[in-house]
Design an enzyme around this catalytic site. Structure first.
Site, PDB file in Angstrom:
ATOM      1  N   GLU A   1       7.175  40.474 -28.308  1.00  0.00           N
ATOM      2  CA  GLU A   1       8.619  40.574 -28.102  1.00  0.00           C
ATOM      3  C   GLU A   1       9.238  39.187 -28.061  1.00  0.00           C
ATOM      4  OE1 GLU A   1       9.098  42.629 -24.353  1.00  0.00           O
ATOM      5  OE2 GLU A   1       8.468  40.894 -23.182  1.00  0.00           O
TER       6      GLU A   1
ATOM      7  N   ASP B   1      14.541  36.116 -19.812  1.00  0.00           N
ATOM      8  CA  ASP B   1      14.946  35.991 -21.223  1.00  0.00           C
ATOM      9  C   ASP B   1      16.071  34.965 -21.427  1.00  0.00           C
ATOM     10  OD1 ASP B   1      13.333  38.308 -21.107  1.00  0.00           O
ATOM     11  OD2 ASP B   1      15.095  39.612 -21.044  1.00  0.00           O
TER      12      ASP B   1
ATOM     13  N   ARG C   1      12.621  36.428 -11.740  1.00  0.00           N
ATOM     14  CA  ARG C   1      12.390  35.482 -12.830  1.00  0.00           C
ATOM     15  C   ARG C   1      13.399  34.335 -12.777  1.00  0.00           C
ATOM     16  NH1 ARG C   1      12.046  39.610 -17.830  1.00  0.00           N
ATOM     17  NH2 ARG C   1      13.785  40.486 -16.652  1.00  0.00           N
TER      18      ARG C   1
ATOM     19  N   HIS D   1       9.259  34.730 -22.864  1.00  0.00           N
ATOM     20  CA  HIS D   1      10.582  35.020 -23.456  1.00  0.00           C
ATOM     21  C   HIS D   1      11.488  33.797 -23.501  1.00  0.00           C
ATOM     22  CE1 HIS D   1      13.500  38.242 -24.838  1.00  0.00           C
ATOM     23  NE2 HIS D   1      13.900  37.057 -25.260  1.00  0.00           N
TER      24      HIS D   1
END
Ligand SMILES: *[C@@H]1O[C@H](CO)[C@@H](O)[C@H](O)[C@H]1NC(C)=O
Length: 328
Positions: free
Chosen positions: A201, A36, A292, A262
């Site tokens: 999202e 994110d 990630r 994201h």
């Protein structure tokens, strides 16, 4: 002769600097603990925040160039011992509101990620200033909160769970930490939004030449089908689903980057370019955890004015950095 050749050289050098006025970079910008990702450029510095892994702490990295983020200064910005918001610190985003920086993030209790709520920290005029807890924003399940201005009004857009399906909700923003009643503006209805599990999202606003979009992520992060879609604002009440039209996927696994999602957008130092930053993993099964990494690429624009996010370039490929970076 001497003065002629040196002025020629000077001219050539000036031309080179004018056309290649950016330091090179390569992805990833942060190799792990970089879910994110959110990047902001302000007054000579890039700032990067992302979802880390336990212990629960919000961290910020800063550097003079995009590539410099790999080895930038790292600072702990926030920890919280309050049980109901101690843990699962997700998706921090840096936003300037009324002249002061704020960090919007989601948090919850230690062993239950099902009751996440959104919160905001308030800082000063520089992102390197200290941040203090300002307040909880929503009472409903709310993660990935972001700010949107549309039709001259301020909104808070976040991922909500009406009927237990993770969707995108919008609420009027009445202050840095306060919002009004919310409505759903997107649910995962299309095939590409539901390949692993139906989910929306990670919304983030994008503005260009009078147009407004929200990018968002569809599917679940532990799948290689996790990808980005766009909601274009068509005018009318931004709280109404009918004011938005959906396209996607506009950015998905490519060149060894899996589960590219994201994202957020940032502006080049000279303000002329829009850049996309996203997370991905190298495991072809996808992944949501600390594996990630964060990568970035310039956004191009199609003839019809819509954004062209292109493809995630191969990790390690050397690319030209954002326009206006200091020549180092
Ligand atoms: C890739 O992800 C799968 C599914 O989570 C996992 O079983 C596998 O061990 C991972 N592979 C590597 C090399 O980490």
């Amino acid at each position: 002769m001497l003065s002629l050749s040196s002025s020629c050289l000077f001219f050539l050098f000036a031309l080179l600097k004018a056309t290649v006025w950016a330091a090179d970079y390569s992805n990833p910008l942060k190799a792990s603990d970089a879910g994110d990702p959110n990047i902001v450029y302000q007054d000579g510095w890039y700032y990067l925040m992302a979802t880390g892994s336990p212990p629960p702490v919000l961290q910020m990295t800063r550097a003079r160039t995009l590539d410099g983020l790999k080895t930038g200064e790292v600072r702990d910005v926030w920890r919280d011992s309050t049980p109901e918001r101690c843990c699962n610190l997700w998706a921090p985003e840096m936003h300037l509101v009324d002249g002061r920086w704020h960090i919007y993030y989601a948090a919850g209790p230690e062993n239950d990620a099902g009751v996440q709520r959104s919160h905001v920290l308030q800082g000063g005029t520089s992102l390197w200033d200290d941040f203090f807890y300002l307040g909880q924003i929503r009472d409903d399940y709310s993660v990935d909160g972001t700010l949107l201005t549309a039709n001259g009004q301020n909104y808070y857009v976040y991922s909500c769970r009406p009927n237990n399906v993770q969707s995108l909700c919008i609420a009027p923003r009445t202050g840095p930490a306060t919002t009004g009643d919310s409505k759903v503006i997107s649910t995962p209805t299309e095939e590409w939004e539901s390949r692993n599990s139906p989910l929306n999202e990670g919304p983030y606003a994008l503005y260009h030449e009078g147009n407004t979009w929200l990018s968002f992520s569809a599917g679940t992060c532990d799948s290689p089908t996790y990808s980005l879609g766009l909601l274009k604002y068509n005018g009318g009440d931004p709280m109404e689903k009918a004011s938005w039209s959906k396209t996607g996927p506009v950015f998905s696994s490519a060149n060894g980057n899996y589960g590219t999602g994201h994202n957020s957008f940032f502006t080049s130092p000279d303000g002329t370019e829009t850049w996309n930053v996203w997370h991905s993993v190298t495991n072809s099964s996808g992944g949501c955890g600390s594996s990630r990494s964060a990568s970035a690429k310039i956004v191009n624009w199609n003839e019809d004015g819509s954004p062209n996010l292109g493809q995630a370039p191969p990790l390690g490929e050397v690319l030209q950095g954002p326009s206006g970076e200091p020549d180092q």
